[in-house]
Design a protein around this motif. Structure first.
Motif, PDB file in Angstrom:
ATOM      1  N   PRO A 208       0.844  -1.196   0.000  1.00 20.34           N
ATOM      2  CA  PRO A 208       0.000   0.000   0.000  1.00 20.34           C
ATOM      3  C   PRO A 208       0.879   1.246   0.000  1.00 20.34           C
ATOM      4  CG  PRO A 208       0.103  -0.961   2.186  1.00 20.34           C
ATOM      5  CD  PRO A 208       0.812  -1.917   1.276  1.00 20.34           C
ATOM      6  N   GLY A 209       0.294   2.370  -0.287  1.00 19.64           N
ATOM      7  CA  GLY A 209       1.045   3.619  -0.241  1.00 19.64           C
ATOM      8  C   GLY A 209       1.070   4.319  -1.577  1.00 19.64           C
ATOM      9  N   TYR A 210       1.867   5.380  -1.640  1.00 19.50           N
ATOM     10  CA  TYR A 210       1.890   6.250  -2.814  1.00 19.50           C
ATOM     11  C   TYR A 210       3.158   6.105  -3.645  1.00 19.50           C
ATOM     12  CZ  TYR A 210      -2.100   8.334  -0.530  1.00 19.50           C
ATOM     13  OH  TYR A 210      -3.319   8.520   0.057  1.00 19.50           O
ATOM     14  N   TYR A 211       4.213   5.561  -3.057  1.00 20.36           N
ATOM     15  CA  TYR A 211       5.446   5.300  -3.799  1.00 20.36           C
ATOM     16  C   TYR A 211       5.629   3.789  -3.953  1.00 20.36           C
ATOM     17  CZ  TYR A 211       6.991  10.179  -3.411  1.00 20.36           C
ATOM     18  OH  TYR A 211       7.111  11.551  -3.525  1.00 20.36           O
ATOM     19  N   GLU A 212       4.507   3.107  -4.247  1.00 17.23           N
ATOM     20  CA  GLU A 212       4.512   1.646  -4.244  1.00 17.23           C
ATOM     21  C   GLU A 212       5.360   1.037  -5.345  1.00 17.23           C
ATOM     22  OE1 GLU A 212       2.135   3.001  -7.302  1.00 17.23           O
ATOM     23  OE2 GLU A 212       1.701   3.453  -5.201  1.00 17.23           O
ATOM     24  N   ASP A 213       5.692   1.819  -6.376  1.00 14.40           N
ATOM     25  CA  ASP A 213       6.497   1.275  -7.467  1.00 14.40           C
ATOM     26  C   ASP A 213       7.939   0.997  -7.047  1.00 14.40           C
ATOM     27  OD1 ASP A 213       4.251   1.580  -8.985  1.00 14.40           O
ATOM     28  OD2 ASP A 213       5.221   2.701 -10.590  1.00 14.40           O
ATOM     29  N   ALA A 214       8.444   1.750  -6.051  1.00 14.86           N
ATOM     30  CA  ALA A 214       9.857   1.608  -5.693  1.00 14.86           C
ATOM     31  C   ALA A 214      10.189   0.206  -5.181  1.00 14.86           C
ATOM     32  CB  ALA A 214      10.251   2.674  -4.674  1.00 14.86           C
ATOM     33  N   PRO A 215       9.501  -0.344  -4.163  1.00 13.64           N
ATOM     34  CA  PRO A 215       9.852  -1.692  -3.696  1.00 13.64           C
ATOM     35  C   PRO A 215       9.700  -2.750  -4.783  1.00 13.64           C
ATOM     36  CG  PRO A 215       8.381  -0.622  -2.138  1.00 13.64           C
ATOM     37  CD  PRO A 215       8.420   0.250  -3.345  1.00 13.64           C
ATOM     38  N   TRP A 216       8.606  -2.672  -5.550  1.00 15.66           N
ATOM     39  CA  TRP A 216       8.395  -3.663  -6.611  1.00 15.66           C
ATOM     40  C   TRP A 216       9.519  -3.596  -7.638  1.00 15.66           C
ATOM     41  CZ3 TRP A 216       4.504  -7.274  -8.027  1.00 15.66           C
ATOM     42  CH2 TRP A 216       4.608  -7.767  -9.326  1.00 15.66           C
ATOM     43  N   THR A 217       9.838  -2.389  -8.113  1.00 15.81           N
ATOM     44  CA  THR A 217      10.839  -2.229  -9.167  1.00 15.81           C
ATOM     45  C   THR A 217      12.211  -2.714  -8.711  1.00 15.81           C
ATOM     46  OG1 THR A 217       9.643  -0.339 -10.071  1.00 15.81           O
ATOM     47  CG2 THR A 217      11.955  -0.567 -10.692  1.00 15.81           C
ATOM     48  N   PHE A 218      12.658  -2.236  -7.567  1.00  9.10           N
ATOM     49  CA  PHE A 218      13.994  -2.603  -7.107  1.00  9.10           C
ATOM     50  C   PHE A 218      14.089  -4.091  -6.779  1.00  9.10           C
ATOM     51  CE2 PHE A 218      14.395   1.999  -5.596  1.00  9.10           C
ATOM     52  CZ  PHE A 218      15.050   2.378  -6.750  1.00  9.10           C
ATOM     53  N   CYS A 219      13.085  -4.610  -6.098  1.00 15.10           N
ATOM     54  CA  CYS A 219      13.173  -6.009  -5.656  1.00 15.10           C
ATOM     55  C   CYS A 219      13.085  -6.983  -6.829  1.00 15.10           C
ATOM     56  CB  CYS A 219      12.097  -6.306  -4.614  1.00 15.10           C
ATOM     57  SG  CYS A 219      12.331  -5.366  -3.080  1.00 15.10           S
ATOM     58  N   THR A 220      12.264  -6.684  -7.828  1.00 21.10           N
ATOM     59  CA  THR A 220      12.200  -7.582  -8.982  1.00 21.10           C
ATOM     60  C   THR A 220      13.485  -7.530  -9.795  1.00 21.10           C
ATOM     61  OG1 THR A 220      11.061  -5.843 -10.251  1.00 21.10           O
ATOM     62  CG2 THR A 220       9.688  -7.533  -9.184  1.00 21.10           C
ATOM     63  N   LEU A 221      14.065  -6.348  -9.959  1.00 20.31           N
ATOM     64  CA  LEU A 221      15.281  -6.238 -10.770  1.00 20.31           C
ATOM     65  C   LEU A 221      16.471  -6.925 -10.118  1.00 20.31           C
ATOM     66  CD1 LEU A 221      15.127  -2.592 -12.181  1.00 20.31           C
ATOM     67  CD2 LEU A 221      14.823  -4.729 -13.431  1.00 20.31           C
ATOM     68  N   ILE A 222      16.645  -6.751  -8.817  1.00 22.07           N
ATOM     69  CA  ILE A 222      17.820  -7.366  -8.187  1.00 22.07           C
ATOM     70  C   ILE A 222      17.640  -8.874  -8.034  1.00 22.07           C
ATOM     71  CG2 ILE A 222      18.389  -5.226  -6.975  1.00 22.07           C
ATOM     72  CD1 ILE A 222      17.309  -6.462  -4.407  1.00 22.07           C
ATOM     73  N   THR A 223      16.398  -9.358  -8.110  1.00 27.86           N
ATOM     74  CA  THR A 223      16.128 -10.792  -7.960  1.00 27.86           C
ATOM     75  C   THR A 223      16.187 -11.522  -9.294  1.00 27.86           C
ATOM     76  OG1 THR A 223      14.696 -10.301  -6.065  1.00 27.86           O
ATOM     77  CG2 THR A 223      14.466 -12.469  -7.072  1.00 27.86           C
ATOM     78  N   ALA A 224      15.849 -10.837 -10.372  1.00 34.82           N
ATOM     79  CA  ALA A 224      15.758 -11.483 -11.684  1.00 34.82           C
ATOM     80  C   ALA A 224      17.096 -12.117 -12.072  1.00 34.82           C
ATOM     81  CB  ALA A 224      15.326 -10.463 -12.731  1.00 34.82           C
ATOM     82  N   ARG A 225      17.002 -13.353 -12.569  1.00 35.32           N
ATOM     83  CA  ARG A 225      18.211 -14.039 -13.045  1.00 35.32           C
ATOM     84  C   ARG A 225      18.574 -13.582 -14.447  1.00 35.32           C
ATOM     85  NH1 ARG A 225      15.333 -17.609  -9.960  1.00 35.32           N
ATOM     86  NH2 ARG A 225      13.990 -18.169 -11.721  1.00 35.32           N
ATOM     87  N   ARG A 226      17.532 -13.296 -15.250  1.00 35.07           N
ATOM     88  CA  ARG A 226      17.789 -12.854 -16.623  1.00 35.07           C
ATOM     89  C   ARG A 226      16.881 -11.672 -16.945  1.00 35.07           C
ATOM     90  NH1 ARG A 226      17.070 -15.466 -21.073  1.00 35.07           N
ATOM     91  NH2 ARG A 226      15.357 -16.779 -20.335  1.00 35.07           N
ATOM     92  N   ILE A 227      17.503 -10.607 -17.460  1.00 33.40           N
ATOM     93  CA  ILE A 227      16.813  -9.384 -17.848  1.00 33.40           C
ATOM     94  C   ILE A 227      17.134  -9.115 -19.309  1.00 33.40           C
ATOM     95  CG2 ILE A 227      16.582  -6.888 -17.415  1.00 33.40           C
ATOM     96  CD1 ILE A 227      17.601  -7.422 -14.568  1.00 33.40           C
ATOM     97  N   ALA A 228      16.186  -8.548 -20.032  1.00 37.57           N
ATOM     98  CA  ALA A 228      16.416  -8.113 -21.408  1.00 37.57           C
ATOM     99  C   ALA A 228      15.852  -6.710 -21.574  1.00 37.57           C
ATOM    100  CB  ALA A 228      15.774  -9.077 -22.404  1.00 37.57           C
ATOM    101  N   VAL A 229      16.281  -6.026 -22.624  1.00 40.51           N
ATOM    102  CA  VAL A 229      15.793  -4.668 -22.884  1.00 40.51           C
ATOM    103  C   VAL A 229      15.267  -4.586 -24.314  1.00 40.51           C
ATOM    104  CG1 VAL A 229      17.320  -3.572 -21.203  1.00 40.51           C
ATOM    105  CG2 VAL A 229      18.084  -3.851 -23.578  1.00 40.51           C
ATOM    106  N   LEU A 230      14.367  -3.646 -24.531  1.00 42.37           N
ATOM    107  CA  LEU A 230      13.807  -3.359 -25.853  1.00 42.37           C
ATOM    108  C   LEU A 230      13.939  -1.865 -26.082  1.00 42.37           C
ATOM    109  CD1 LEU A 230      12.174  -3.963 -28.431  1.00 42.37           C
ATOM    110  CD2 LEU A 230      10.090  -3.834 -27.031  1.00 42.37           C
ATOM    111  N   ASP A 231      14.744  -1.491 -27.055  1.00 41.18           N
ATOM    112  CA  ASP A 231      14.999  -0.088 -27.342  1.00 41.18           C
ATOM    113  C   ASP A 231      13.884   0.454 -28.237  1.00 41.18           C
ATOM    114  OD1 ASP A 231      16.052   2.389 -27.651  1.00 41.18           O
ATOM    115  OD2 ASP A 231      17.774   1.779 -28.865  1.00 41.18           O
ATOM    116  N   ARG A 232      12.709   0.629 -27.640  1.00 38.84           N
ATOM    117  CA  ARG A 232      11.535   1.082 -28.388  1.00 38.84           C
ATOM    118  C   ARG A 232      10.543   1.714 -27.429  1.00 38.84           C
ATOM    119  NH1 ARG A 232       6.383   0.011 -30.310  1.00 38.84           N
ATOM    120  NH2 ARG A 232       6.126  -0.138 -32.579  1.00 38.84           N
ATOM    121  N   VAL A 233       9.948   2.834 -27.834  1.00 38.47           N
ATOM    122  CA  VAL A 233       8.899   3.456 -27.025  1.00 38.47           C
ATOM    123  C   VAL A 233       7.638   2.616 -27.146  1.00 38.47           C
ATOM    124  CG1 VAL A 233       7.367   5.451 -26.783  1.00 38.47           C
ATOM    125  CG2 VAL A 233       9.821   5.791 -27.165  1.00 38.47           C
TER     126      VAL A 233
END
Length: 746
Positions: free
Chosen positions: A180-205
């Motif tokens: 809950p809260g107003y800055y709820e994206d911060a815990p989700w974003t940081f925790c998923t990124l540091i936990t992910a074993r494999r990340i990919a990027v897409l250079d597109r809007v």
């Protein structure tokens, strides 16, 4: 099982929700589902979602029993997700065309990573589109998938969840959910990124991130809600404590925390002045508590801020910068105000009056650019006289229009000494258009924008796409005028959604109904017959009110009907009431028809509602009169000889020919056939009218003026006001035929 689930939470976004859903449903990749979550929204968002779900099986809707906030609404949608990947989309944002195809292709190329990060662009009300400034971080280099250790700079991207696709089994394996809260994206974003074993990027809007002028974002509000950032970083570091294998991320996340706290302090529009010292104390305590052993501050100005945060130096860290910025803002505001004053020649008198106290018992009214006493402002004026006679009511009038104002109405001449006095001192200002740019919105004054119709044609910011009708309109100035509104009236949910999107300002919408339409529900048989007698309509005659609309893209009036020939086609028992610039021809035929009462020019009639009461039916093309007249539940005929031109040049919100309020004709002969054959009032016409009324007659029940006066002028609680009478229970004014029978029976 679909490839993607898009979770779309909705709360008070009725003006943007359709565009959001359309941007997804129009994608060229269709292996997806939308889980739309109505977070107990008080506006029409839930109904909009239901309509989309009824039309497209890919849309599923969850209606939450109470408002839980963005994070928990996302959790509710996440629990219903069936796709391989979950994407989050805020309901005032949109997907760029082709985005889902691009995301699907990139996932396949990178062998289904845990997280795919794609780009976004900010879109502004003035049409600007600005790509993320850190787009270079999304370059698609080798290796195509990687761990965060290989590209730790991704932590510096904006802390948002909607620029990523998450493999659902990865999310479920680790039990990620939004707090809950107003800055709820911060815990989700940081925790998923540091936990992910494999990340990919897409250079597109892939996402267009709507930048609302006002509202819709905590970052644009000054309040103590920003203290929520402390709870969110508490969750981030608790996650690190629970996962010692991720402890290497403690220094980078400590840096993100410090940067975030400093950002909140650096923005003078976020924290109330009296809470800044407390924020610094809490930020400083977090800094000292969580500072990793051996942490080295960055260099330069940023490093000095870290040092001040470590010391808890509130005056140095917060006060000086805030004061400096506040002084700069005041100087700039002062310069703008002086320039505005000079441009509009307000003069010393107006400036002096602005310094004097407001008169809480003075209400200033204007309608149609101060040309008449009419429309919603006139209806509010009348109700004020009945319910709050202690409030002095003054109307602004152009000198040349003074003869149009009823006797007994107090007036001031536009631009006069008395005008500027009233505008400076009034506690209430009521208008169905905007007051002049020079009018200053004083703190404590109440501005009520009543509008003067339901929008079929494009309005406000939507007119940017139709320059032929905008005539060089300055949209920035338009919105500055709208920023003065405290309240915006609405007669139906369609209008509410349109106004809130095309005039994105901080007013409160009042879904009271239009006060001017009260008479259409409350008028008696005697009122109907009196209106007909005033217009000279003979007994037993069918009266048709013809109200063609103005085409802004035409330099002169172009007639769509040959009135003399049309009157002949209809026969001697029909009277045409014609409203507008239509007597362009002084032919003997027209003169004879006017003299005989077959055609009545009502272009200058001061009260259009009396014309509605007198008419057996309405004939119009694209005028908003159709929405008001529908409250009478009398026949409406659409005469649309140039519909495709009109909708192309002006822009419209729905296809009138496919969703009309009654019979439709495309040329004069077809119109005459509709009116002489009885098709204008047959069962098919009545069925179309019933659907139209269901859609556009939401709040006009005869008590709109009372609700407005009691809530705004008398400060009565909304719970004590008369509720809107359901459409099925309303009794419109009697038709002329019913009125004649009723009076005759007596």
């Amino acid at each position: 099982m679909p490839r993607f689930t898009l979770v779309v939470p909705a709360y008070k976004v009725q003006g943007y929700l359709g565009a959001c859903l359309d941007s997804v449903l129009a994608q060229d990749f269709d292996d997806f589902e939308i889980v739309a979550v109505d977070d107990c929204s008080p506006d029409d968002s839930g109904a909009i979602l239901d309509r989309y779900a009824a039309q497209d099986s890919r849309v599923r809707v969850l209606h939450l029993p109470e408002n839980v906030g963005l994070g928990r609404a996302r959790n509710a949608g996440l629990r219903e997700a069936r796709g391989d990947y979950v994407l989050f989309l805020d309901s005032d944002d949109t997907l760029a065309p082709g985005s889902l195809s691009a995301v699907a292709a990139r996932l396949a190329d990178t062998h289904d990573p845990d997280v795919l990060v794609y780009d976004y662009a900010r879109t502004y009300w003035d049409g600007r589109v600005v790509r993320n400034q850190l787009a270079h971080m999304l370059q698609q280099a080798e290796p195509t998938s990687f761990s965060l250790d290989q590209r730790p700079e991704l932590l510096d991207l904006l802390q948002i969840v909607w620029n990523k696709a998450y493999r659902r089994d990865f999310v479920e394996e680790h039990g990620f959910e939004f707090p809950p809260g107003y800055y709820e994206d911060a815990p989700w974003t940081f925790c998923t990124l540091i936990t992910a074993r494999r990340i990919a990027v897409l250079d597109r809007v892939c996402v267009y991130y709507r930048q609302r002028r006002q509202g819709g974002n905590i970052l644009r509000t000054r309040s103590r809600k920003h203290f929520d950032v402390f709870d969110q970083y508490e969750r981030v570091f608790r996650y690190l404590d629970e996962h010692p294998e991720l402890d290497r991320w403690r220094p980078p996340l400590f840096r993100k925390m410090a940067d975030h706290y400093i950002t909140v302090l650096d923005r003078p529009d976020r924290l109330p002045q009296d809470s800044r010292a407390e924020f610094v104390r809490r930020a400083s305590a977090d800094y000292r508590l969580r500072k990793p052993a051996g942490f080295v501050r960055p260099g330069g100005p940023r490093g000095r801020k870290y040092h001040l945060l470590d010391l808890g130096a509130h005056p140095a860290l917060a006060g000086a910068k805030v004061v400096s910025r506040a002084r700069t803002a005041l100087r700039r505001s002062g310069r703008r105000q002086v320039q505005l004053t000079k441009r509009r020649l307000m003069g010393t008198h107006y400036r002096t009056q602005l310094r004097l106290p407001l008169d809480e018992n003075l209400a200033v009214f204007s309608a149609y650019w101060s040309r008449s006493y009419a429309c919603n402002p006139a209806a509010i004026d009348a109700e004020l006289a009945r319910l709050a006679p202690h409030i002095r009511r003054v109307w602004v009038v152009r000198p040349e229009e003074r003869h149009r104002i009823p006797s007994g109405v107090e007036t001031v001449r536009l631009g006069s000494h008395e005008y500027w006095t009233a505008m400076a001192r009034a506690g209430y200002l009521v208008n169905n258009v905007n007051f002049a740019d020079a009018v200053v919105k004083r703190e404590g004054s109440v501005h009520i924008q009543t509008h003067h119709g339901t929008p079929l044609k494009s309005m406000g910011l939507d007119q940017r796409d139709y320059p032929g009708s905008a005539h060089g309109m300055d949209f920035k100035k338009l919105l500055e005028r709208c920023d003065r509104w405290d309240y915006s009236l609405s007669s139906n949910r369609h209008s509410t959604a349109v106004w809130e999107r095309v005039y994105p300002c901080s007013y409160t919408t009042l879904e009271t109904g239009y006060p001017r339409n009260d008479v259409l529900l409350n008028a008696t048989a005697e009122d109907v017959l009196a209106a007909r007698r005033e217009l000279g309509i003979a007994d037993g005659t069918t009266a048709l009110l013809y109200t063609p609309t103005h085409r802004e893209y035409e330099s002169a009036f172009v007639p769509r009907l040959d009135l003399a020939r049309f009157a002949g086609q209809l026969g001697p028992d029909t009277t045409l009431l014609v409203r507008g610039h239509y007597f362009y021809d002084s032919s003997p035929e027209l003169a004879a028809l006017r003299a005989g009462g077959r055609i009545v020019d009502v272009s200058s009639h001061p009260v259009v509602e009396k014309l509605y009461l007198a008419a057996d039916a309405l004939v119009t093309d694209y005028s908003s009169a159709m929405f008001d007249y529908a409250n009478l539940d009398r026949p409406i005929v659409i005469y649309a000889p140039d519909w495709e031109i009109y909708r192309t040049v002006r822009g419209t919100y729905f296809d009138l020919l496919n969703e009309p309020p009654g019979a439709v004709a495309a040329d004069q002969d077809e119109l005459a056939e509709v009116l002489t054959s009885g098709a204008w009032k047959d069962e098919a016409s009545a069925k179309l009218r019933a659907e139209f009324r269901r859609r556009f007659c939401d709040f006009d029940d005869g008590r709109a003026a009372e609700r407005l006066v009691r809530s705004i002028f008398l400060s009565e609680d909304l719970a004590d006001l008369p509720p809107v009478v359901p459409l099925s229970e309303r009794c419109p004014a009697p038709t002329p035929e019913q009125a004649a029978a009723s009076v005759g029976a007596v």
